[in-house]
Design a protein around this motif. Structure first.
Motif, PDB file in Angstrom:
ATOM      1  N   ALA A   1       2.559  -6.531  -0.702  1.00 14.37           N
ATOM      2  CA  ALA A   1       2.116  -5.830   0.500  1.00 14.37           C
ATOM      3  C   ALA A   1       1.206  -4.653   0.172  1.00 14.37           C
ATOM      4  N   GLU A   2       1.284  -4.150  -1.067  1.00 11.24           N
ATOM      5  CA  GLU A   2       0.445  -3.022  -1.474  1.00 11.24           C
ATOM      6  C   GLU A   2      -0.919  -3.453  -2.000  1.00 11.24           C
ATOM      7  N   VAL A   3      -1.058  -4.734  -2.353  1.00 10.96           N
ATOM      8  CA  VAL A   3      -2.314  -5.211  -2.939  1.00 10.96           C
ATOM      9  C   VAL A   3      -3.351  -5.416  -1.835  1.00 10.96           C
ATOM     10  N   LYS A   4      -4.482  -4.770  -1.977  1.00 14.78           N
ATOM     11  CA  LYS A   4      -5.550  -4.889  -0.992  1.00 14.78           C
ATOM     12  C   LYS A   4      -6.417  -6.121  -1.297  1.00 14.78           C
ATOM     13  N   PRO A   5      -6.990  -6.729  -0.268  1.00  8.69           N
ATOM     14  CA  PRO A   5      -7.861  -7.891  -0.499  1.00  8.69           C
ATOM     15  C   PRO A   5      -9.026  -7.548  -1.422  1.00  8.69           C
ATOM     16  N   VAL A   6      -9.300  -8.451  -2.356  1.00  2.00           N
ATOM     17  CA  VAL A   6     -10.445  -8.276  -3.249  1.00  2.00           C
ATOM     18  C   VAL A   6     -11.738  -8.578  -2.509  1.00  2.00           C
ATOM     19  N   ARG A   7     -11.699  -9.588  -1.636  1.00  2.00           N
ATOM     20  CA  ARG A   7     -12.848  -9.949  -0.822  1.00  2.00           C
ATOM     21  C   ARG A   7     -12.360 -10.724   0.393  1.00  2.00           C
ATOM     22  N   ASP A   8     -13.167 -10.744   1.439  1.00  2.00           N
ATOM     23  CA  ASP A   8     -12.809 -11.461   2.658  1.00  2.00           C
ATOM     24  C   ASP A   8     -13.554 -12.785   2.680  1.00  2.00           C
ATOM     25  N   VAL A   9     -12.861 -13.833   2.238  1.00  2.00           N
ATOM     26  CA  VAL A   9     -13.476 -15.159   2.203  1.00  2.00           C
ATOM     27  C   VAL A   9     -13.696 -15.681   3.620  1.00  2.00           C
ATOM     28  N   ARG A  10     -12.854 -15.263   4.548  1.00  2.00           N
ATOM     29  CA  ARG A  10     -12.876 -15.813   5.903  1.00  2.00           C
ATOM     30  C   ARG A  10     -14.036 -15.300   6.740  1.00  2.00           C
ATOM     31  N   GLY A  11     -14.611 -14.165   6.345  1.00  2.00           N
ATOM     32  CA  GLY A  11     -15.736 -13.619   7.094  1.00  2.00           C
ATOM     33  C   GLY A  11     -15.391 -13.213   8.517  1.00  2.00           C
ATOM     34  N   GLY A  12     -14.130 -12.878   8.765  1.00  2.00           N
ATOM     35  CA  GLY A  12     -13.717 -12.457  10.090  1.00  2.00           C
ATOM     36  C   GLY A  12     -13.532 -13.590  11.084  1.00  2.00           C
ATOM     37  N   HIS A  13     -13.628 -14.842  10.644  1.00  2.00           N
ATOM     38  CA  HIS A  13     -13.530 -15.988  11.552  1.00  2.00           C
ATOM     39  C   HIS A  13     -12.115 -16.554  11.644  1.00  2.00           C
ATOM     40  N   LEU A  14     -11.172 -16.040  10.838  1.00  2.00           N
ATOM     41  CA  LEU A  14      -9.846 -16.634  10.788  1.00  2.00           C
ATOM     42  C   LEU A  14      -8.822 -15.553  10.489  1.00  2.00           C
ATOM     43  N   ALA A  15      -7.759 -15.506  11.320  1.00  2.00           N
ATOM     44  CA  ALA A  15      -6.726 -14.493  11.132  1.00  2.00           C
ATOM     45  C   ALA A  15      -5.656 -14.934  10.140  1.00  2.00           C
ATOM     46  N   HIS A  16      -5.531 -16.224   9.907  1.00  2.00           N
ATOM     47  CA  HIS A  16      -4.489 -16.720   9.009  1.00  2.00           C
ATOM     48  C   HIS A  16      -4.736 -16.293   7.561  1.00  2.00           C
ATOM     49  N   ALA A  17      -3.653 -16.068   6.833  1.00  2.74           N
ATOM     50  CA  ALA A  17      -3.746 -15.706   5.417  1.00  2.74           C
ATOM     51  C   ALA A  17      -4.096 -16.937   4.599  1.00  2.74           C
TER      52      ALA A  17
END
Length: 408
Positions: free
Chosen positions: A113-129
């Motif tokens: 829970a403390e690890v922040k995303p390295v990059r956003d592969v989803r580009g804001g198009h998907l809320a699922h992990a």
């Protein structure tokens, strides 16, 4: 030539244990696990101490076996830093039969829970992990008889264990590992293992082995989604809707985007209970060269990735990019086996392997938390040099600060 005996370990081989100390408050909750059997009250090796010793093994190349770990437990510096007493070889071997691997999952969830995303592969198009799922076999020779009489056609041993792994793509860290026998069948089939571990609000990124319609139905029923490669010979003739390929998608090598009716009409219970979208993506052709040593055992490819998904509104280029990042779990398996040293198992007991696997996840999470980036060989080497006393704390912090500056 006589085999040289290993050099005795010295306290200076174990400098820099303060980072591992960060885990002590989290591991305190494990201290009394397994003590129910200890009616005489003389247990000297507790679960939290055993986990700290396993982490010491993972972060220190000096340690190469259970016996060397036992020797390390006799050092004053290790005992003082890890809060453990001298552990006998018998105690270390017997411990895995008493302790409960699943109790480590709560600690993993707390650190993850403390690890922040390295990059956003989803580009804001998907809320699922985004969660890549796959299995990998760790082989081990349990007896000389197995080594001599239970080999496959390539000379490898059938003695091994399969690690069923869930990997958070955005954060580049594993979140779950289950251990089973190496055979990928029955209850231990990777599809059945995934089915039993499904969670809501996840997008499961899967390879061809998981192309099973009933599994897809279960994923959707759990409130999640999937991006799954299907076989090259899949029947895609029953097209329901052809979708236009945008210029952005075409630039991402998307060849085609359409809704298709999959499954045989004679087996309605085994067909997808939802609309299935298929995206064709150009890739490098691959020819199978055989499964012998020196060949390639993977299935051939005609140069087109066929990706099935229930995500109907996500742009095709994003779906293609999501699947390309499935490869990150393969990189993790390589990191897990070759860098963390998990090709060598401290125990051949299923619980012992699972504890070592969970401790390896914790090690990856710690590296991510310390560096702010995905675990890499360079970062692991720098931490090991610090633990061995060859690198100072200032040099380690300078390495971490350079990683963070490269990220920005």
């Amino acid at each position: 030539m006589a085999k040289r005996s290993a050099k005795p370990l010295k306290p200076r081989d174990f400098q820099g244990l303060k980072y591992v100390e960060r885990l002590l408050p989290l591991l305190d909750q494990l201290h009394d696990v397994g003590c129910q059997r200890d009616r005489s009250g003389n247990r000297s090796l507790h679960y939290d101490q055993y986990c700290m010793l396993v982490l010491l093994f993972l972060f220190n190349p000096v340690l190469r076996s259970l016996r060397s770990l036992q020797q390390a437990s006799t050092l004053n510096n290790v005992q003082r830093k890890l809060g453990c007493a001298r552990a006998s070889l018998g105690s270390l071997s017997e411990a895995v039969e008493v302790f409960e691997p699943e109790r480590l999952r709560g600690i993993i969830e707390s650190l993850a829970a403390e690890v922040k995303p390295v990059r956003d592969v989803r580009g804001g198009h998907l809320a699922h992990a985004l969660t890549a799922v796959d299995g990998s076999v760790v082989k081990t020779l349990k007896t000389i008889a197995e080594a001599a009489f239970m080999n496959d056609k390539n000379g490898g041993s059938h003695s091994g264990w399969r690690l069923h792994t869930h990997f958070a793509i955005d954060r580049h860290v594993p979140t779950r590992i289950e251990v089973s026998a190496a055979a990928n069948s029955g209850h231990n089939d990777e599809k059945n293992r995934l089915r039993a571990a499904l969670q809501s609000d996840h997008c499961y990124v899967l390879d061809r082995w998981y192309a099973q319609f009933t599994l897809w139905n279960d994923i959707v029923a759990a409130g999640s989604s999937y991006v799954c490669r299907i076989r090259d010979n899949s029947n895609l003739n029953a097209v329901i809707e052809e979708r236009p390929v945008s210029a952005t998608a075409a630039a991402a090598d998307v060849l085609r985007d359409f809704i298709v009716d999959l499954g045989a009409a004679k087996k309605p219970d085994e067909r997808p209970a939802h609309r299935v979208r298929v995206i064709l993506v150009k890739t490098t052709p691959h020819t199978k060269r055989g499964g012998r040593k020196g060949g390639t055992a993977g299935p051939p490819s005609d140069g087109v990735l066929r990706i099935a998904t229930n995500l109907l509104d996500v742009p095709a280029e994003v779906i293609a990019d999501i699947y390309r990042h499935r490869w990150t779990i393969e990189l993790f398996f390589r990191f897990f086996k070759h860098v963390l040293g998990c090709r060598h198992l401290l125990s051949t007991h299923p619980k012992g392997i699972e504890i070592q696997a969970y401790c390896a996840i914790i090690a990856c999470l710690l590296i991510s938390l310390w560096t702010g980036r995905k675990p890499t060989l360079r970062s692991y080497e720098m931490i090991c040099l610090y633990f061995a006393g060859w690198a100072s704390l200032e040099e380690l912090l300078d390495h971490i600060s350079k990683l963070k500056s490269e990220e920005t």
